[in-house]
Enzyme design. Structure first.
Site, PDB file in Angstrom:
ATOM      1  N   HIS A  37       0.843  -1.207   0.000  1.00 31.60           N
ATOM      2  CA  HIS A  37       0.000   0.000   0.000  1.00 31.60           C
ATOM      3  C   HIS A  37       0.880   1.260   0.000  1.00 31.60           C
ATOM      4  O   HIS A  37       0.606   2.221  -0.717  1.00 31.60           O
ATOM      5  CB  HIS A  37      -0.884   0.052   1.243  1.00 31.60           C
ATOM      6  CG  HIS A  37      -1.883  -1.066   1.354  1.00 31.60           C
ATOM      7  ND1 HIS A  37      -1.831  -2.015   2.342  1.00 31.60           N
ATOM      8  CD2 HIS A  37      -2.974  -1.371   0.605  1.00 31.60           C
ATOM      9  CE1 HIS A  37      -2.851  -2.852   2.206  1.00 31.60           C
ATOM     10  NE2 HIS A  37      -3.561  -2.488   1.162  1.00 31.60           N
ATOM     11  N   GLN A 155      -8.830  -6.785 -11.031  1.00 38.42           N
ATOM     12  CA  GLN A 155      -9.469  -5.567 -10.511  1.00 38.42           C
ATOM     13  C   GLN A 155      -9.013  -4.340 -11.313  1.00 38.42           C
ATOM     14  O   GLN A 155      -9.817  -3.443 -11.605  1.00 38.42           O
ATOM     15  CB  GLN A 155      -9.127  -5.389  -9.031  1.00 38.42           C
ATOM     16  CG  GLN A 155      -9.630  -4.081  -8.442  1.00 38.42           C
ATOM     17  CD  GLN A 155      -9.459  -4.028  -6.935  1.00 38.42           C
ATOM     18  OE1 GLN A 155     -10.292  -4.507  -6.192  1.00 38.42           O
ATOM     19  NE2 GLN A 155      -8.368  -3.436  -6.473  1.00 38.42           N
ATOM     20  N   ARG A 191      -4.292  -9.957   3.961  1.00 38.64           N
ATOM     21  CA  ARG A 191      -4.733 -11.296   4.375  1.00 38.64           C
ATOM     22  C   ARG A 191      -3.588 -12.155   4.894  1.00 38.64           C
ATOM     23  O   ARG A 191      -3.827 -13.151   5.575  1.00 38.64           O
ATOM     24  CB  ARG A 191      -5.424 -12.013   3.211  1.00 38.64           C
ATOM     25  CG  ARG A 191      -6.805 -11.470   2.913  1.00 38.64           C
ATOM     26  CD  ARG A 191      -7.569 -12.370   1.947  1.00 38.64           C
ATOM     27  NE  ARG A 191      -8.955 -11.951   1.828  1.00 38.64           N
ATOM     28  CZ  ARG A 191      -9.388 -10.989   1.035  1.00 38.64           C
ATOM     29  NH1 ARG A 191      -8.544 -10.324   0.287  1.00 38.64           N
ATOM     30  NH2 ARG A 191     -10.669 -10.674   1.009  1.00 38.64           N
TER      31      ARG A 191
HETATM   32  P1  AMP Z   1      -6.575  -3.564  -0.535  1.00 36.74           P
HETATM   33  O1  AMP Z   1      -6.408  -2.816   0.738  1.00 36.74           O
HETATM   34  O2  AMP Z   1      -6.139  -4.986  -0.446  1.00 36.74           O
HETATM   35  O3  AMP Z   1      -7.922  -3.372  -1.157  1.00 36.74           O
HETATM   36  O4  AMP Z   1      -5.551  -2.911  -1.547  1.00 36.74           O
HETATM   37  C1  AMP Z   1      -5.567  -1.537  -1.819  1.00 36.74           C
HETATM   38  C2  AMP Z   1      -4.689  -1.281  -3.017  1.00 36.74           C
HETATM   39  O5  AMP Z   1      -3.350  -1.717  -2.732  1.00 36.74           O
HETATM   40  C3  AMP Z   1      -5.152  -2.072  -4.255  1.00 36.74           C
HETATM   41  O6  AMP Z   1      -5.014  -1.255  -5.406  1.00 36.74           O
HETATM   42  C4  AMP Z   1      -4.192  -3.233  -4.267  1.00 36.74           C
HETATM   43  O7  AMP Z   1      -4.008  -3.788  -5.559  1.00 36.74           O
HETATM   44  C5  AMP Z   1      -2.925  -2.584  -3.756  1.00 36.74           C
HETATM   45  N1  AMP Z   1      -2.011  -3.611  -3.213  1.00 36.74           N
HETATM   46  C6  AMP Z   1      -2.340  -4.618  -2.371  1.00 36.74           C
HETATM   47  N2  AMP Z   1      -1.274  -5.403  -2.142  1.00 36.74           N
HETATM   48  C7  AMP Z   1      -0.251  -4.886  -2.884  1.00 36.74           C
HETATM   49  C8  AMP Z   1       1.110  -5.254  -3.084  1.00 36.74           C
HETATM   50  N3  AMP Z   1       1.633  -6.326  -2.512  1.00 36.74           N
HETATM   51  N4  AMP Z   1       1.868  -4.489  -3.903  1.00 36.74           N
HETATM   52  C9  AMP Z   1       1.338  -3.391  -4.511  1.00 36.74           C
HETATM   53  N5  AMP Z   1       0.060  -2.990  -4.368  1.00 36.74           N
HETATM   54  C10 AMP Z   1      -0.733  -3.727  -3.558  1.00 36.74           C
END
Ligand code: AMP
Length: 285
Positions: A37, A155, A191
């Site tokens: 993030h 997504q 997760r």
């Molecule tokens: P989430 O909180 O899981 O909904 O993720 C929020 C944003 O962070 C989304 O655009 C995800 O694709 C991105 N994201 C989640 N994990 C990663 C990661 N390991 N590397 C880069 N971006 C990520």
């Protein structure tokens, strides 16, 4: 960092800033923040004047009630992390602030074929929930640029489609950023907090190893055998595969016969215990 809990106040702030010519960058998240993030926040900071991050665990995108209930919430450390990484604004809405007309009777978006594959059928209603929340978040934050992680490859394609449906292509630039990984190769994910140390260190990283194996050895005449081998690697570690497939990197149409030239991506969803992990790797650009 200023924290807004109501879109009315946030919109006031954003309108004032935009009148002064400021470029707004937006990073939507569900919290339990990690360096993946933060990499989006850092990229947005480098490319815009004001960075807004939202934290909202969106109930309408969870097709599985227990997954929603068990979603990790670490708001205090999230605020510290955002502050120490220079985020300007945190939008931390309630369900009522996002869904002022309630969470029933949501809008249905015609996402076409992209919703009929992979996480579409595996998580019925998921992408409709994603579009419903992202449209509302875009309206509340009015960004010039929005940042998403390629970790959620499908997504990204869905958001692109949403922007086309809304005819926002000329006012909103989408930026898709590389996946950050642990040193084991495991893709960072909120997760992962639900995995045991053993699963995190020694079991779940097999997804990355199997995709890397495939990337190295795949050719137009061995797709089926190498795919079968990669799947076996994952299953041998005790993971349960939802899908482990190869798709056209642009349309996400499943690939039956690869010509050795087309851009392809390996898309994976697998259960490690009760935690569903997703990951992907572009195999050929
Ligand atoms: P989430 O909180 O899981 O909904 O993720 C929020 C944003 O962070 C989304 O655009 C995800 O694709 C991105 N994201 C989640 N994990 C990663 C990661 N390991 N590397 C880069 N971006 C990520």
């Amino acid at each position: 960092m200023i924290i807004y809990k109501h879109k009315k106040d946030l919109l006031n702030y954003v309108s004032t800033q935009k009148l002064q010519g400021k470029i707004i960058g937006f990073v939507p998240t569900m919290g339990a923040l990690h360096n993946g993030h933060i990499s989006l926040i850092t990229t947005a900071k480098n490319e815009t004047d004001i960075v807004i991050c939202s934290i909202f665990v969106n109930p309408t995108q969870f097709n599985n009630k227990s997954d929603f209930e068990k979603y990790p919430i670490t708001i205090d450390s999230d605020v510290d992390l955002l502050e120490s990484n220079g985020c300007d604004i945190l939008y931390l809405p309630t369900v009522a602030d996002i869904y002022d007309a309630g969470i029933e009777n949501l809008h249905h978006y015609d996402l076409g074929a992209i919703e009929t594959v992979y996480d579409g059928p595996s998580r019925p209603g998921h992408f409709q929930g994603v579009c419903n929340v992202v449209e509302r978040l875009f309206r509340a934050t009015q960004p010039n640029k929005a940042y998403f992680g390629l970790k959620d490859y499908q997504q990204c394609m869905v958001i692109k489609k949403l922007v086309t449906i809304m005819q926002w292509e000329h006012q909103l630039e989408l930026h898709f950023c590389e996946t950050l990984r642990e040193t084991t190769g495991l893709a960072m994910s909120s997760r992962n907090m639900r995995l045991t140390a053993e699963q995190r260190e020694n079991i779940a990283p097999i997804i990355y190893e199997a995709m890397s194996y495939l990337k190295q050895l795949i050719s137009s005449d061995n797709v089926d055998s190498q795919l079968a081998h990669a799947r076996n690697m994952v299953e041998a570690k005790g993971l349960v595969i939802d899908y482990f497939d190869i798709a056209d990197a642009t349309t996400l149409a499943p690939i039956a016969n690869w010509d050795g030239e087309k851009s392809i991506v390996c898309l994976v969803a697998a259960f490690c215990g009760e935690v569903r992990l997703i990951d992907n790797m572009v195999l050929h650009k």
